[in-house]
Design an enzyme around this catalytic site. Structure first.
Site, short mmCIF file in Angstrom:
data_model
loop_
_atom_site.label_atom_id
_atom_site.label_comp_id
_atom_site.label_asym_id
_atom_site.label_seq_id
_atom_site.Cartn_x
_atom_site.Cartn_y
_atom_site.Cartn_z
N PRO A 235 1.67 5.39 2.36
CG PRO A 235 0.15 6.27 3.90
CD PRO A 235 1.30 5.32 3.78
CB VAL A 237 0.60 13.04 0.17
CG1 VAL A 237 0.06 14.40 -0.26
CG2 VAL A 237 -0.52 12.19 0.75
CG ASP A 411 4.65 7.35 5.45
OD1 ASP A 411 3.41 7.31 5.49
OD2 ASP A 411 5.39 6.41 5.83
CG HIS A 412 -1.23 11.62 4.34
ND1 HIS A 412 -1.39 12.34 5.50
CD2 HIS A 412 -2.01 12.25 3.42
CE1 HIS A 412 -2.22 13.34 5.30
NE2 HIS A 412 -2.61 13.32 4.05
NE ARG A 413 2.99 4.53 6.85
CZ ARG A 413 3.86 3.53 6.81
NH1 ARG A 413 3.49 2.32 7.25
NH2 ARG A 413 5.07 3.71 6.34
#
Length: 441
Positions: A235, A237, A411-413
């Site tokens: 994901p 951002v 990576d928003h994780r």
């Protein structure tokens, strides 16, 4: 006197589990005598161009594939005529070990140990077999430099590359060079007559084709697959920060003028790279990897800094190993070597794997900002925009200042919005006032 025998060399796995490679150019021809580990060909994997060494000392009996052909791992590409040691089916002795191909084709074994050599990851087909000689006419060794798509275009247009002068880097023949030849150009009279005859045979619609098709393969195919996997797995951002980098550009000018950096290539990328390495000390989450298979977050305690490079074969992201341990002088040298090697198309597979965070310099194309896609397996990538002179607030007044936009995708994780923002803020602080580095290290 021992009788000659034919041994076949099959395309080896050149690393990373790649299943095929393209023959770019043969460095030998049928009848040539070669020595052990002599470079016999250049092949292109999905990641890089690799020089292929000979696993035998002997005479080239046959070349089984033409340049431009994509060959699967394990298929024969060349046969050698070597002296039979008369060992027959017995176990190989020390002399035989010197002639056998080693693991993944990166050179032959030069010494035999007292224990059998490990054959891990080698293909069963890699062991040479007795075959009948197959005589194949080899192309000229000094063939014109061009890429497979350009060679295909030349073939479609009926253009002989021997009459084309390359205008690309290091004399590389480009598509435009081939198309210009169809029109005659400044070729010698004999060549113009030859090309003119070819053009007439092609028909009236050759010049200004309505469409051109290029096979998707090699580095471009690998890059496309990696980018799709990254874009639809992690994901993304992206955050932006525009910074007054006038102090950094002034520092750069002073460093270039100093005797300490005489002979070194210093650019805005050099200083930004150093700032990124310093900022990561306080924000290690951006130097990590999400391991889906093991359901673990892998935190790297080192930085392999990737630098996106546009090459004749497509986008690559080679990385500088342990960049966090380098001084500014060392980083400058490493960046210069990395970019020069990438532009020459000589980046090896090892330099293209193991990266932990990347930088892409879109400013060299006059672009201000973008949303860079993560290099697979990395948590962040920074895009540098163009340095522009713009009206900017400076000491409560409006002045012309040198301004750059930073674009950070993460990576928003792995990285929360706060962590990404603070990293970008620290980076901007250092570029706006390089003296602040003393307060951060």
């Amino acid at each position: 006197m021992s009788a000659p025998m034919i041994k076949e060399f099959r395309l080896p796995d050149l690393g990373e589990g790649l299943t095929e490679s393209e023959i770019i150019v043969w460095k030998v021809a049928v009848g040539d005598t070669v020595t052990l580990n002599q470079i016999i060909a250049e092949v292109e994997t999905a990641k890089a161009v690799v020089e292929l060494p000979s696993p035998f000392a002997g005479v080239v009996a046959a070349l089984h594939e033409e340049p431009g052909t994509v060959v699967e791992v394990g298929k024969p590409i060349v046969s050698f005529e070597i002296e039979d040691d008369g060992a027959g089916g017995s176990a190989p002795d020390a002399a035989d070990a010197k002639r056998e191909p080693n693991l993944v084709g990166y050179g032959a074994v030069l010494e035999a140990s007292g224990r059998p050599a490990r054959r891990a990851r080698t293909l069963a087909a890699l062991r040479p077999e007795r075959v009948a000689p197959v005589m194949v006419v080899a192309p000229p060794v000094d063939r014109p430099r061009s890429t497979p798509p350009v060679r295909k275009l030349a073939k479609d247009l009926g253009v002989d590359l021997e009459v084309v002068t390359g205008t690309g880097e290091d004399g590389l023949i480009t598509r435009d060079d081939v198309r210009n030849v169809v029109g005659g150009g400044d070729l010698p009279a004999a060549a113009q007559e030859r090309v003119g005859t070819q053009a007439e045979a092609i028909g009236p619609h050759t010049k200004g084709e309505r469409e051109t098709r290029t096979p998707i393969k090699g580095v471009r195919k690998f890059t496309a697959a990696a980018m799709v996997a990254s874009a639809f797995t992690a994901p993304h951002v992206t955050e932006f920060l525009t910074v007054d980098v006038t102090p950094t550009m002034e520092l750069l000018a002073r460093l270039k003028a100093s005797r300490v950096f005489a002979g070194y290539k210093l650019t805005p990328l050099t200083l930004v790279s150093k700032a990124v390495l310093i900022a990561l000390r306080n924000h290690p989450t951006l130097n990590a990897r999400w391991d889906e298979a093991s359901q673990e977050i892998v935190q790297f305690n080192y930085v392999n800094l990737g630098i996106a490079a546009a090459t004749p074969r497509g986008l690559t992201v080679p990385n500088i190993k342990d960049a966090d341990r380098l001084s500014l002088l060392g980083l400058s040298t490493a960046l210069t070597e990395l970019t020069d090697t990438a532009r020459a198309g000589k980046t090896g597979p090892g330099a293209l794997s193991g990266g932990t965070i990347s930088i892409t310099n879109i400013g060299v194309f006059g672009i201000d900002a973008g949303t860079p896609i993560l290099n697979p397996g990395e948590a962040a990538i920074l895009a540098l925009g163009a340095v522009r002179k713009m009206p900017w607030e400076y000491k409560d007044e409006v002045a012309l200042r040198l301004v750059m936009t930073l674009s950070l995708s993460f990576d928003h994780r792995l990285v929360d919005g706060e962590q990404g923002s603070r990293f970008l803020q620290d980076l901007g602080t250092m570029l706006a006032d390089p003296g602040m580095v003393l307060a951060m290290v």
